[in-house]
Design an enzyme around this catalytic site. Structure first.
Site, PDB file in Angstrom:
ATOM      1  N   SER A 169      -3.228  17.377   4.093  1.00 11.52           N
ATOM      2  CA  SER A 169      -2.967  16.035   3.341  1.00 11.52           C
ATOM      3  C   SER A 169      -3.350  16.169   2.004  1.00 11.52           C
ATOM      4  O   SER A 169      -4.155  15.189   1.530  1.00 11.52           O
ATOM      5  CB  SER A 169      -3.873  15.004   4.243  1.00 11.52           C
ATOM      6  OG  SER A 169      -3.275  13.794   4.102  1.00 11.52           O
TER       7      SER A 169
ATOM      8  N   LYS B 150       4.153  11.389   2.978  1.00  8.34           N
ATOM      9  CA  LYS B 150       4.052  13.068   2.430  1.00  8.34           C
ATOM     10  C   LYS B 150       5.263  13.725   3.344  1.00  8.34           C
ATOM     11  O   LYS B 150       5.738  14.719   2.704  1.00  8.34           O
ATOM     12  CB  LYS B 150       2.558  13.744   2.727  1.00  8.34           C
ATOM     13  CG  LYS B 150       1.647  13.338   1.745  1.00  8.34           C
ATOM     14  CD  LYS B 150       0.342  14.292   2.071  1.00  8.34           C
ATOM     15  CE  LYS B 150      -0.947  13.724   1.075  1.00  8.34           C
ATOM     16  NZ  LYS B 150      -1.458  12.667   1.532  1.00  8.34           N
TER      17      LYS B 150
ATOM     18  N   SER C 141      -0.838   8.192   4.366  1.00 10.02           N
ATOM     19  CA  SER C 141      -0.388   9.789   4.262  1.00 10.02           C
ATOM     20  C   SER C 141       0.812  10.379   5.192  1.00 10.02           C
ATOM     21  O   SER C 141       1.294  11.536   4.485  1.00 10.02           O
ATOM     22  CB  SER C 141      -1.626  10.731   4.487  1.00 10.02           C
ATOM     23  OG  SER C 141      -2.590  10.787   3.235  1.00 10.02           O
TER      24      SER C 141
END
Length: 488
Positions: free
Chosen positions: A324, A147, A144
């Site tokens: 997230s 991102k 993640s």
């Protein structure tokens, strides 16, 4: 050249006892990031980063641990407008000496919990100098933390004030068409609480019913248009509780349990469900919809009847990073594609994000971006790129990127870091984006060190076998940066 205000602050800093420096450092780091505690919103926030993703657990029969990057409640307060002057006051202390920093970090990087391969990158935000690196230019699975790249690309392409519209237009057959613009935060829930004002399907129904009544219409046909996005709607990892089918029209991220964060059962047809909910809301407002809504494409010249807009892109970025949020991340990637003339698909979005990073002067040549959320294991990103993105977000030349910093979870307080850093120097000082897949653990963010220097860091680990131990090892690395006092 160091600004005069920084030179004056440097002199003051050296005269402050170390115990007081820690307090000042905490306050400074909190202010830089728009710390949610300061606005009284922290009690509603929380993380969900504790191990293996549910989707991958279901795919891997041999897996024995539950969990995943589980998202938290609460929304971050926007600190976009306040961040630049606060950042300008940091960096007063001397940067860590490279040898001293290496001596502090390298023993920790030998922790077996970090698996079979790892990388690290630490950058002085004020100067852009790399202070420490190991494997920093090799590409690793970011999970993640990708991102950060998605967010920076979207902000650069569209600007922090951009809003995503959902519209209703007239159809040639005498009915109306609900046109999705790609806003996953469009909500059908009643308004409640504080925080960013997300677009409401109820408000859209109010405006549509009013417009139809003004035309003397109390009965209509309803179609819905998802053509703004192209390509497959299913993420390559398949149907799962961490992400809905990626479509230009959905409400509440396709969640079926009323939640707004974390894993949840998702609709298999979020666009159709959104249209059917819209028909219900029109009925409640005295407008009958003939038959079930059908998918159709609105005419380019169709007259607009009503519209609602998302919260500013800055708020969407902050929500995506703090919690997230995979659905928002994929939407940000597709909005970047649309702004760049690319198809709004996984492939087109990946190309648009990569190209945009290059236009920002970032070292994206070795990156291989496959999605916007980091759920795809074929994502490959160097640690140095993530650290450069963070440093670039603090650059006065790029104020549009500031939400990349203000959206970072605060250690021990918000988002995916709320239950981490229960004690130690990192609590309240480390701000970082987490990343967790089976066998992959990453952490990338910022700290203010013991000498008052703002540092950007990325730590990446692959081949990990114990996600909890790997997270503790990563947290220890970041905490070590805060207490280093390694100035040369």
């Amino acid at each position: 050249m160091v600004p005069e205000v920084l030179r004056r602050q440097a002199g003051r800093w050296r005269n402050i006892p170390r115990a007081q420096r820690r307090t000042v450092r905490f306050v400074a780091a909190s202010a830089v990031a728009g710390l949610v505690v300061a606005t009284g919103a922290v009690a509603a926030a929380g993380p969900w980063d504790s191990g293996q993703r549910k989707a991958e657990r279901e795919r891997a029969a041999a897996a024995v641990r539950a969990g995943g990057e589980r998202h938290a409640a609460g929304s971050p307060a926007s600190g976009f407008s306040a961040a630049p002057p606060v950042l300008a006051a940091l960096g007063a202390g001397r940067p860590p000496a490279r040898q001293a920093l290496a001596a502090a970090l390298e023993p920790l990087l030998q922790d077996p919990a970090l698996g079979s391969a790892h990388a690290a990158s630490v950058i002085d935000v004020q100067t852009g100098d790399e202070l420490y690196g190991t494997g920093q230019d090799a590409a690793y699975t970011p999970a993640s933390t990708i991102k950060l790249a998605t967010a920076a690309a979207a902000l650069s392409a569209l600007g922090p004030d951009h809003r995503i519209e959902t519209t209703v237009v007239a159809s040639g057959s005498g009915g109306i068409v609900l046109v999705g613009g790609g806003d996953p935060t469009l909500t059908a829930l009643p308004a409640q609480g504080e925080g960013p004002r997300f677009a409401s399907l109820r408000d859209l129904a109010d405006a549509t019913a009013k417009a139809l009544r003004a035309r003397g219409t109390s009965r209509t046909k309803l179609a819905y248009d998802t053509s703004r996005y192209s390509g497959p709607v299913l993420h390559p990892i398949g149907p799962n509780d961490n992400i809905a089918p990626v479509t230009a029209l959905m409400v509440d991220e396709g969640r079926l349990d009323g939640s707004d964060k974390g894993p949840a059962e998702r609709s298999a047809d979020p666009a159709g469900d959104a249209a059917r909910k819209f028909a219900e809301l029109l009925h409640e407002r005295g407008v009958e919809v003939d038959s079930d809504p059908a998918e159709a494409r609105a005419e380019a010249s169709a007259q607009r009847i009503a519209a609602v807009s998302s919260a500013p892109l800055s708020a969407l970025v902050e929500r995506a990073l703090t919690n997230s949020d995979n659905d928002i991340a994929e939407a940000l990637a597709r909005q970047t594609a649309l702004a760049s003339g690319q198809p709004a698909s996984f492939e087109g979005a990946a190309k648009a994000v990569t190209d945009r990073l290059g236009k920002l002067g970032l070292p994206a040549g070795r990156a291989r971006i496959a999605d916007g959320s980091g759920l795809d294991r074929t994502d490959q990103v160097p640690a140095a790129l993530l650290s450069r993105i963070l440093a670039g977000a603090a650059d006065p030349a790029h104020p549009e990127l500031r939400p990349v910093l203000t959206g970072l979870p605060v250690a021990g307080f918000t988002g995916t870091l709320r239950d981490r850093y229960a004690s130690g120097d990192g609590k309240g000082v480390v701000r970082a984006k987490t990343g967790t897949l089976t066998g992959v653990n990453t952490l990338a963010g910022t700290v203010v060190d013991a000498d008052g220097r703002l540092l950007a860091f990325t730590f990446m680990a692959g081949g990990t076998s114990d996600p909890d131990a790997a997270q503790r090892a990563l947290d220890h690395l970041a905490s070590t940066l805060t207490g280093c006092g390694c100035a040369g």
